[in-house]
Each structure stands twice: as structure tokens, then as C-alpha cells.
Design a protein around this motif. Sequence first.
Motif, PDB file in Angstrom:
ATOM      1  N   MET A 136       0.851  -1.190   0.000  1.00 46.67           N
ATOM      2  CA  MET A 136       0.000   0.000   0.000  1.00 46.67           C
ATOM      3  C   MET A 136       0.887   1.241   0.000  1.00 46.67           C
ATOM      4  SD  MET A 136      -3.071   0.915  -0.081  1.00 46.67           S
ATOM      5  CE  MET A 136      -3.656   2.572  -0.152  1.00 46.67           C
ATOM      6  N   ALA A 137       0.435   2.275  -0.697  1.00 45.49           N
ATOM      7  CA  ALA A 137       1.212   3.512  -0.793  1.00 45.49           C
ATOM      8  C   ALA A 137       1.262   4.219   0.554  1.00 45.49           C
ATOM      9  CB  ALA A 137       0.576   4.422  -1.828  1.00 45.49           C
ATOM     10  N   ASN A 138       2.449   4.690   0.927  1.00 43.92           N
ATOM     11  CA  ASN A 138       2.620   5.368   2.215  1.00 43.92           C
ATOM     12  C   ASN A 138       2.661   6.882   2.072  1.00 43.92           C
ATOM     13  OD1 ASN A 138       2.745   2.975   3.617  1.00 43.92           O
ATOM     14  ND2 ASN A 138       4.951   2.779   3.366  1.00 43.92           N
ATOM     15  N   THR A 139       3.459   7.357   1.121  1.00 41.03           N
ATOM     16  CA  THR A 139       3.637   8.805   0.999  1.00 41.03           C
ATOM     17  C   THR A 139       2.501   9.425   0.183  1.00 41.03           C
ATOM     18  OG1 THR A 139       4.925   8.597  -1.015  1.00 41.03           O
ATOM     19  CG2 THR A 139       6.148   8.533   1.054  1.00 41.03           C
ATOM     20  N   SER A 140       2.332  10.728   0.353  1.00 41.70           N
ATOM     21  CA  SER A 140       1.260  11.409  -0.370  1.00 41.70           C
ATOM     22  C   SER A 140       1.516  11.375  -1.876  1.00 41.70           C
ATOM     23  CB  SER A 140       1.115  12.848   0.112  1.00 41.70           C
ATOM     24  OG  SER A 140       2.327  13.549  -0.083  1.00 41.70           O
ATOM     25  N   LYS A 178       0.491   7.983  -3.158  1.00 42.73           N
ATOM     26  CA  LYS A 178      -0.973   7.885  -3.213  1.00 42.73           C
ATOM     27  C   LYS A 178      -1.514   8.606  -4.436  1.00 42.73           C
ATOM     28  CE  LYS A 178      -1.581   7.377   1.742  1.00 42.73           C
ATOM     29  NZ  LYS A 178      -1.962   8.022   3.002  1.00 42.73           N
ATOM     30  N   LYS A 179      -0.912   9.760  -4.741  1.00 45.53           N
ATOM     31  CA  LYS A 179      -1.331  10.517  -5.923  1.00 45.53           C
ATOM     32  C   LYS A 179      -1.030   9.722  -7.192  1.00 45.53           C
ATOM     33  CE  LYS A 179      -0.727  14.883  -8.343  1.00 45.53           C
ATOM     34  NZ  LYS A 179      -0.074  16.198  -8.365  1.00 45.53           N
ATOM     35  N   MET A 180       0.122   9.082  -7.243  1.00 43.53           N
ATOM     36  CA  MET A 180       0.483   8.279  -8.405  1.00 43.53           C
ATOM     37  C   MET A 180      -0.496   7.129  -8.599  1.00 43.53           C
ATOM     38  SD  MET A 180       2.829   9.649 -10.114  1.00 43.53           S
ATOM     39  CE  MET A 180       2.961   8.322 -11.286  1.00 43.53           C
ATOM     40  N   VAL A 181      -0.951   6.525  -7.506  1.00 42.39           N
ATOM     41  CA  VAL A 181      -1.933   5.442  -7.595  1.00 42.39           C
ATOM     42  C   VAL A 181      -3.211   5.971  -8.240  1.00 42.39           C
ATOM     43  CG1 VAL A 181      -3.444   3.934  -6.237  1.00 42.39           C
ATOM     44  CG2 VAL A 181      -1.009   4.073  -5.697  1.00 42.39           C
ATOM     45  N   ARG A 182      -3.638   7.171  -7.833  1.00 46.44           N
ATOM     46  CA  ARG A 182      -4.854   7.772  -8.419  1.00 46.44           C
ATOM     47  C   ARG A 182      -4.641   8.076  -9.899  1.00 46.44           C
ATOM     48  NH1 ARG A 182      -4.593  10.926  -3.647  1.00 46.44           N
ATOM     49  NH2 ARG A 182      -4.007  12.770  -4.849  1.00 46.44           N
ATOM     50  N   LYS A 183      -3.479   8.639 -10.240  1.00 44.38           N
ATOM     51  CA  LYS A 183      -3.190   8.984 -11.637  1.00 44.38           C
ATOM     52  C   LYS A 183      -3.156   7.737 -12.520  1.00 44.38           C
ATOM     53  CE  LYS A 183       0.102  11.909 -12.672  1.00 44.38           C
ATOM     54  NZ  LYS A 183       1.372  12.682 -12.634  1.00 44.38           N
TER      55      LYS A 183
END
Length: 88
Positions: A1-5, A8-13
Motif C-alpha cells: 500500500m502507498a505510504n507517501t502522499s 498515493k497521488k500516483m496510484v490515483r493517476k
Amino acid sequence: MANTSSAKKMVRKIARRTAINKSRRSRVRTYVKKVELAIVAGDQPAAQEALRSAESELMRAVSKGVMHKNTGSRKVSRLTARVKAMSA
């Protein structure tokens, strides 16, 4: 799971891009299928018209980075050969 902000943004993109690319790939397949159905039906004018729009759609997918340039060219070439063979 993504930890850094930023992760997390890259996961959304990535999720957004994946959805767009999936849609484009599906659209290409639909256009190619129309050509193949016209070929099977033996309707050369419809096949030529479908080929024109399929070629445009394939090259658009190439320019958007959905598929490789050679892949798009190969698919156009094979479809063109099949449509051309109908008249022979």
C-alpha cells in the motif's frame, strides 16, 4: 500500500490513465471488428469504409501511446491486405 502522499497521488493517476487507455483499446477493437465482420459478410464497400475509420482509430491509439507504432501499422497492413483480397 502507498505510504507517501506522492505515492498515493500516483496510484490515483495510474487508475485514471488505465481507465482511459482501456476505453481507447476497446474502441480500437470495436472498429477492427467492424472491418472483420464486413469481410466475412463479403461486403467490400462496407469493408473499405470500415477500414478507413479503423485505420484512423488505430493511428489515434498509436499517437496516444495506447499501442506501439509498429503494432498499429501491422494491424492496418493486415486488414488492408484482407480487404484488398476480397476484390481478387
